[in-house]
Motif scaffolding. Structure first.
Motif, mmCIF file in Angstrom:
data_model
loop_
_atom_site.group_PDB
_atom_site.id
_atom_site.type_symbol
_atom_site.label_atom_id
_atom_site.label_comp_id
_atom_site.label_asym_id
_atom_site.label_seq_id
_atom_site.Cartn_x
_atom_site.Cartn_y
_atom_site.Cartn_z
ATOM 1 N N HIS A 4 -4.605 3.616 2.197
ATOM 2 C CA HIS A 4 -3.904 3.253 1.081
ATOM 3 C C HIS A 4 -3.511 4.369 0.041
ATOM 4 C CE1 HIS A 4 -4.730 -0.807 2.836
ATOM 5 N NE2 HIS A 4 -5.906 -0.458 2.370
ATOM 6 N N TYR A 58 -7.825 -4.288 -4.675
ATOM 7 C CA TYR A 58 -7.556 -4.108 -3.123
ATOM 8 C C TYR A 58 -8.551 -4.710 -2.524
ATOM 9 C CZ TYR A 58 -3.269 -1.387 -3.848
ATOM 10 O OH TYR A 58 -1.970 -1.018 -4.212
ATOM 11 N N GLN A 98 -0.558 -4.540 1.476
ATOM 12 C CA GLN A 98 -2.113 -5.019 1.442
ATOM 13 C C GLN A 98 -2.153 -6.042 0.219
ATOM 14 O OE1 GLN A 98 -4.668 -3.669 2.728
ATOM 15 N NE2 GLN A 98 -6.102 -5.071 1.363
#
Length: 453
Positions: free
Chosen positions: A110, A127, A416
């Motif tokens: 990411h 996240y 995500q």
């Protein structure tokens, strides 16, 4: 069997008449309760609902670029309790993303650009990275507590969601890499010693923008940067042949090779209209007047805040199966028929029904953001329709795999899922004061360089 029935009938006939009446009444009532199900009607909503329907073209115009569709459908995001659950929702055809062929397929890596108010903890935990990993990294490397606006972070996690490495691009010349080992995270510093040179690249569309930009001399990462800078102003899938673009880059040259680059400004002309995006000192892009290009988001998809019945949990352990079954969104308990709102400007990419999700809507907001709304009672939008922040898109319900009336809401950044209640939402604020004056001076320097051939 016949003998048993005959015996019961004889015993029943031998009972006194009052007893026979009472026993028969109880049997009828028991049968009625067993088969009766109440009919639940959604509460009346007298507020007029205005649905803005965007025309969906079935055939491209002669000069319009056609993107091949890709299949995307929201997975069943709620924990499965057994293997007997129905099969997932059939895939729904959604317009292909312009960057579909340029990005990495590795969903465990990411990227993030540091913005105002960000800390290492606030970035990683949204996240789903465990606070233990964040503390283990930050306590040993104090410099990570001093992130600055515009710096870029990238990280990788394993299949269990544990942080494995973090890359911190401090500046054009210095990159710090933290890799997990037996004794925590070990730091490695990479210094770039190349020279930076500005270059203008011009091009004309012939095919998709990605293909045309690459043919003009842009790399994959540079194409991605251009699309992200302009994503809120136009839809790259709807560009036409012979549209013009001009890109100003700063590239670092090391031993005769370009090692990395930074987008300074871009101009794209389509439909006789110019679109500009120019980088400011904070690393963000603005238009020529210093207004923010990013569209703002609402925190909640309803007019008022409802009780949270189930929180976001990317590593939720199912007590029945013993498997990790992520809950990728937040459940809000609310009456059936409650208006559900789009949290931001975007395009409806799916409005359908699945066995687990029930009626659901998926909206794409620019290149990076996607929102999903599930278990709806009634859909008010169609695929391809443009929506604005605050528009009604559905009425809440209790459809699909649901144990009671509620709304399941998901917020995705760069494919995500993140916690909708804590994620850092983009703001549409522009520059002001001294920052704006410095930016306008840069605009006067950059704009004349963005000329078409």
């Amino acid at each position: 069997m016949q003998q048993i029935v005959r015996t019961i009938a004889i015993a029943y006939n031998n009972l006194p008449r009052p007893h026979r009446i009472m026993l028969g009444s109880l049997s009828v009532i028991t049968l009625a309760v067993a088969v009766w199900r109440p009919v639940v009607y959604p509460p009346a909503d007298d507020t007029p609902v205005t649905v803005k329907e965007a025309p969906i073209s079935t055939a491209p115009t002669p000069n319009q670029t056609v993107m091949s569709p890709q299949t995307i459908a929201p997975e069943a995001s709620e924990p499965m309790d057994s293997e007997s659950i129905e099969q997932p929702t059939p895939p729904v055809a959604i317009p292909a993303d312009e960057l579909g062929t340029t990005g990495s397929d590795d969903s465990s890596v990411h990227e993030y650009v540091v913005s105002t108010g960000d800390t290492l903890s606030s970035i990683l935990t949204q996240y789903g990275i465990d606070m233990v990993d964040v503390t283990l990294l930050a306590d040993k490397h104090d410099d990570l507590r001093n992130l600055k606006i515009g710096q870029q972070l990238s990280w990788a996690v394993n299949d269990d969601g544990e942080l494995q490495s973090l890359t911190w691009q401090m500046s054009r010349r210095e990159t710090r890499i933290y890799e997990r080992g037996d004794n925590g995270f070990k730091e490695r510093v990479e210094m770039q010693k190349g020279e930076w040179h500005n270059r203008v690249i011009n091009g004309r569309l012939s095919g998709s923008f990605v293909q045309s930009a690459k043919a003009a001399g842009l790399t994959d990462s540079e194409v991605s940067a251009v699309i992200k800078a302009l994503q809120w102003q136009l839809d790259f899938r709807k560009l036409r042949k012979d549209d013009n673009f001009s890109v100003l880059l700063s590239r670092e040259i090391l031993d005769g090779r370009s090692e990395q680059s930074e987008l300074i400004g871009v101009r794209l002309n389509t439909g006789d209209k110019d679109y500009f995006a120019i980088r400011a000192a904070d690393g963000k892009f603005y238009d020529r007047e210093g207004s923010g290009l990013t569209r703002g988001f609402m925190r909640f998809p309803t007019m008022k805040q409802f009780r949270v019945s189930s929180n976001f949990n990317p590593r939720r352990l199912n007590p029945v199966t013993g498997r990790v079954t992520p809950h990728r969104g937040v459940d809000f308990s609310m009456p059936v028929g409650t208006p559900v709102l789009s949290v931001g400007d975007g395009e409806v990419v799916a409005a359908s029904r699945g066995p687990d999700t029930g009626n659901f809507v998926e909206i794409r907001h620019g290149r990076q953001y996607t929102t999903r709304y599930m278990h709806l009672n009634r859909l008010l939008v169609k695929p391809g329709q443009k929506v604005k922040r605050g528009d009604r898109i559905a009425l809440s319900g209790n459809t699909g795999r649901s144990t009671g009336p509620h709304l399941h809401y998901e917020f995705w950044i760069n494919q995500q899922a993140v916690n909708p209640l804590t994620a850092k939402l983009p703001r549409s604020e522009g520059l002001a004061g001294q920052d704006r004056r410095e930016y306008l001076a840069q605009v006067r320097e950059v704009t004349p360089q963005l000329k078409f051939d």
